[in-house]
Design an enzyme around this catalytic site. Structure first.
Site, PDB file in Angstrom:
ATOM      1  N   SER A  18       5.949  -0.440  -5.736  1.00 40.22           N
ATOM      2  CA  SER A  18       4.822   0.345  -6.201  1.00 40.22           C
ATOM      3  C   SER A  18       4.890   1.816  -5.771  1.00 40.22           C
ATOM      4  CB  SER A  18       3.523  -0.284  -5.698  1.00 40.22           C
ATOM      5  OG  SER A  18       3.474  -0.230  -4.288  1.00 40.22           O
ATOM      6  N   SER A  52       7.875  -2.459  -1.813  1.00 41.85           N
ATOM      7  CA  SER A  52       7.423  -1.238  -2.493  1.00 41.85           C
ATOM      8  C   SER A  52       7.950   0.078  -1.944  1.00 41.85           C
ATOM      9  CB  SER A  52       5.902  -1.183  -2.495  1.00 41.85           C
ATOM     10  OG  SER A  52       5.442  -1.958  -3.554  1.00 41.85           O
ATOM     11  N   LYS A  72       1.614   8.739  -0.608  1.00 43.23           N
ATOM     12  CA  LYS A  72       1.252   7.747  -1.627  1.00 43.23           C
ATOM     13  C   LYS A  72      -0.262   7.639  -1.724  1.00 43.23           C
ATOM     14  CE  LYS A  72       2.228   2.868  -2.759  1.00 43.23           C
ATOM     15  NZ  LYS A  72       2.947   1.650  -2.332  1.00 43.23           N
TER      16      LYS A  72
END
Ligand code: GLN
Length: 491
Positions: free
Chosen positions: A155, A179, A80
């Protein structure tokens, strides 16, 4: 197809010399070329660097290095875009960090590297991890592989979509209020949020420091156990990291869940729950019972205050954490007549709308006159929420609940109304406020066309990832939902 391998299968094939790490990386890169223009899961990847890492792994394998010594040797793991990898861009999907290159490896990256993993590109996310749909990325949203009109979640939407569509073998995400678990459930993957302090946050760009944790997003529970074992454990660079060494999570997966007490919080099976989700969760609960679990209802009475509490504490911490992006030290700098104007210009143009909204909210709840009414109060309610779980875990070993009230929602459906977006986090945020561990594991599909994955959430006591993984693995083995894959046309 080598891109569809799990970590476990890849390790098996690599050790038997059935294929090479080079071939796995090439298969994943090919998948990215074919489908990522539709999905937008990756923000950046250096093909040559990924291939070079694979070639080194192949060389090590050829001279006899084993997966006992390096458990992830030759496995491409996507990262990420808020975890620091030396020499790679670190943008947190924000314009304010445009052109910023990370100067050092996060602890989790160091550990992945020592385990032989291939660090595989940067995945899309909501800017600075603020959001639930990846629509807040400055570089375009990530689409859900099961239905391109829908969100991949957020996210860590890029990591989840990349795993679901086999653009990588596994990925790392971060979870401040859901997330990892929410996008994993929307995309049909496994997502694990470790106990606060189980995994080092050194090298993770901070959103809300008292809530953030890094964790795995994988195709199976076994893979999540493997990855967690590598990244967990004490780190002197993060003083909030717990000193207990990581247990051998994968070794414990085969034990049965007979006699395990599983609590169903009555506040989670509420009216607003989508009927398909309710149905899938009820079936999952029955199945856990059939597998030997003892199910009983419990109460988490302060659940209704969780959203307000989270959005006060998270924004307060974010407003402080994001003060460092001022045009002086990192990334973007837009000129101004004086330093103050330079700050205004840089932050004004560099941050997106949602990030600005959170900085304003956070600054407000911390400002004198409002601190006691909002921030301090929220901290007290946080304690009550944690006590709800303490009490619950006196009666049960694990808690089972939906990961989200609905399956993946349509792009644009909630983005105009931040409150609707915040409310969709109702089942994931308490876990972070309480500092406990949680996992989302696929438990079925909606009856819609196209059908959408649904996630079962299991929550465990602090540091009890072992039980969480064991129960999810047992459930996964009984249903094998992971064998069902989204189909994306490649033209
Ligand atoms: N959706 C939540 C938020 O916007 C959680 C995000 C996260 O876990 N990083 O804050």
């Amino acid at each position: 197809m080598l891109d569809s391998l799990t970590i476990t299968d890849a390790i098996d094939g690599l050790s038997k010399k059935e294929f090479t790490a080079h071939a796995i990386v090439e298969a994943c890169l090919n998948k990215i070329y074919k489908v990522d223009k539709k999905i937008n899961a990756f923000l950046w990847i250096d093909d040559a660097d990924a291939i070079a890492q694979a070639d080194i792994a192949d060389k090590e394998l050829s001279i006899g290095v084993t997966h006992k010594e390096k458990p992830l040797l030759g496995i491409p793991i996507a990262i990420k875009d808020l975890i620091s990898v030396k020499g790679h861009p670190l943008r947190c999907a924000s314009k304010i960090l445009d052109k910023y290159i990370a100067p050092y490896d996060a602890t989790v990256i160091e550990r992945l590297r020592s385990a032989g993993a291939i660090i595989f590109g940067r995945t899309n996310m909501d800017e600075f991890a603020m959001g639930s749909s990846t629509e807040n990325s400055a570089f375009g949203t990530t689409r859900n592989p099961w239905d391109l009109e829908r969100t991949s979640g957020g996210s860590s939407g890029g990591s989840a979509a990349a795993v679901a569509v086999d653009e990588c073998i596994a990925a790392l995400g971060s979870d401040t209020g859901g997330s990892i678990r929410q996008p994993a459930s929307f995309c049909g993957c496994v997502g694990l949020k470790p106990t606060y302090g189980r995994v080092s946050r050194y090298g993770l760009v901070a959103y809300a420091s008292s809530l953030d944790q890094i964790g795995p997003i994988t195709k199976t529970v076994q893979d999540a156990a493997l990855l967690l074992k590598i990244i967990a454990g004490q780190d002197y660079c993060d003083s909030t990291c717990i000193s207990e060494p990581a247990p051998d999570y994968p070794a414990k997966l085969t034990e049965s869940i007979k006699g395990l007490r599983i609590g169903i919080p009555k506040e989670y099976m509420i009216g607003g729950l989508d009927p398909d989700v309710r149905n899938a969760i009820n079936q999952a609960i029955k199945s856990l019972e059939n597998l030997g679990g003892i199910v009983e209802e419990i109460s988490l009475p302060h659940t209704e205050y969780a959203i307000a509490t989270y959005y006060i504490i998270a924004t307060a911490e974010a407003s402080a954490n994001l003060a460092r992006f001022d045009g002086v030290r990192y990334g973007l700098r837009l000129d101004g007549a004086d330093p103050l104007e330079m700050y205004y210009n840089t932050r004004g143009k560099g941050f997106g709308q949602e990030v600005k909204r959170r900085i304003l909210l956070g600054t407000y709840v911390l400002s004198s006159g409002y601190y006691d009414a909002y921030y301090l109060y929220a901290q007290k309610v946080r304690t009550l929420i944690r006590r709800d779980f303490d009490n619950g875990f006196e009666k049960v070993d694990l808690i089972a609940a939906p990961t989200n009230p609905t399956a993946a929602f349509k792009l644009g459906e909630k983005s105009a109304d931040p409150l609707q977006m915040y409310l969709s986090d109702i089942f994931t945020i308490s876990c972070n406020l309480a500092g406990i561990c949680g996992i989302s594991v696929p438990c079925g599909f909606t009856n819609t066309t196209p059908r959408l994955p649904i996630g079962l959430q299991l929550l465990g006591k602090p540091m009890d990832e072992e039980k969480l993984l064991r129960a999810s693995s047992c459930f996964e083995q009984a249903h094998e939902f992971y064998k069902q894959k989204p189909v994306i046309s490649e033209e």
